[in-house]
Design an enzyme around this catalytic site. Structure first.
Site, PDB file in Angstrom:
ATOM      1  CG  ASP A   1      -2.005   1.016   1.180  1.00  8.36           C
ATOM      2  OD1 ASP A   1      -2.307   1.503   0.069  1.00  8.36           O
ATOM      3  OD2 ASP A   1      -2.571   1.347   2.237  1.00  8.36           O
TER       4      ASP A   1
ATOM      5  CG  HIS B   1       0.514   2.163  -9.701  1.00 16.74           C
ATOM      6  ND1 HIS B   1       0.128   1.779  -8.433  1.00 16.74           N
ATOM      7  CD2 HIS B   1      -0.516   2.912 -10.190  1.00 16.74           C
ATOM      8  CE1 HIS B   1      -1.080   2.262  -8.167  1.00 16.74           C
ATOM      9  NE2 HIS B   1      -1.484   2.952  -9.217  1.00 16.74           N
TER      10      HIS B   1
ATOM     11  CG  LEU C   1      10.122 -16.926  -2.661  1.00 17.16           C
ATOM     12  CD1 LEU C   1       9.812 -16.919  -1.158  1.00 17.16           C
ATOM     13  CD2 LEU C   1      10.615 -15.547  -3.107  1.00 17.16           C
TER      14      LEU C   1
END
Length: 243
Positions: A21, A38, A132
């Protein structure tokens, strides 16, 4: 979970989920278009993936685009989808070389067909990797996932393939999109907001929450380590009595 199980939980988080956020606020504070925020947020994703590998995290889940985000201005949504396309085209090969498995959860119906194809290609390419597991939540909502899962189980009951009394927490969890990964140990939200915004509601029932003031474009290994350090100081009892 029994008290003895809780006492033997690893202190280091195995699975970290992050609500990314603050991209818009980061850009606004600098007089820049939200698109730039972004873009910088995408760079933070790369840093966070690399940091997770360095720190030995096994599972990383990122809230990339919520089901509610479709309500944002059309041009911003188009910019975000364009950024997603570029990420899928430019980053997946490198993720594969690093041993990262890439997967997506969420409603793909609303995504453009070319994006869905890129996601499927990325998932196929990296499916055998295990260093991962990187999960991106796209067009995702926790309530929607619970409703959709409930509907599928109800259909099985209606077909006679399942009895209502057979449905329990374990079965429900195994019907979710995240059935093949452990629930998050740690949920991080950046930007100072202190809510989970309909993210992994079922899976985060016993997660530890850490809220950081850092805006997502500024997030990196230092902030991730800070959240992990705070997690390691928590006493996770999973409902067990103290002492």
């Amino acid at each position: 979970m029994a008290e003895s199980d809780a006492q033997h939980q690893p202190k280091h988080p195995r699975h970290i989920a992050i609500i990314m956020d603050g991209n818009g606020r980061w850009a606004n504070a600098r007089g820049l278009p939200r698109t730039v925020g972004h873009q910088r947020g995408a760079e933070a994703v790369r840093r966070t993936v690399e940091a997770s590998i360095d720190l030995g995290i096994g599972y990383l889940t990122l809230f990339g685009f919520s089901s509610e985000n479709w309500k944002r201005p059309k041009m911003e949504v188009l910019d975000l989808m364009g950024l997603l396309r570029r990420y899928l085209k430019s980053e997946i090969v490198e993720l594969h070389e690093k041993g990262v498995r890439f997967r997506v959860i969420g409603d793909r119906v609303r995504l453009d067909s070319d994006i869905v194809k890129l996601i499927e290609q990325a998932e196929r390419l990296t499916k055998e990797n295990s260093r991962l597991v990187l999960t991106i939540a796209l067009s995702y909502g926790g309530r929607d996932e619970i409703v959709s899962t409930s509907r599928r189980l109800a259909e099985l009951v209606a077909e006679g393939a399942l009895k209502p009394d057979q449905i329990n927490e374990q079965m429900f969890g195994e019907a979710l999109e995240t059935a093949d990964i452990p629930d998050p140990d740690l949920l991080i939200r950046t930007s100072g907001e202190k809510r989970i915004s309909n993210f992994m509601l079922w899976q985060c029932a016993y997660s530890e929450y850490v809220f950081l003031p850092t805006l997502w474009p500024d997030f990196g290994k230092d902030q991730l380590s800070e959240a992990i350090d705070e997690f390691c100081q928590r006493d996770r009892r999973f409902g067990a009595a103290v002492g």
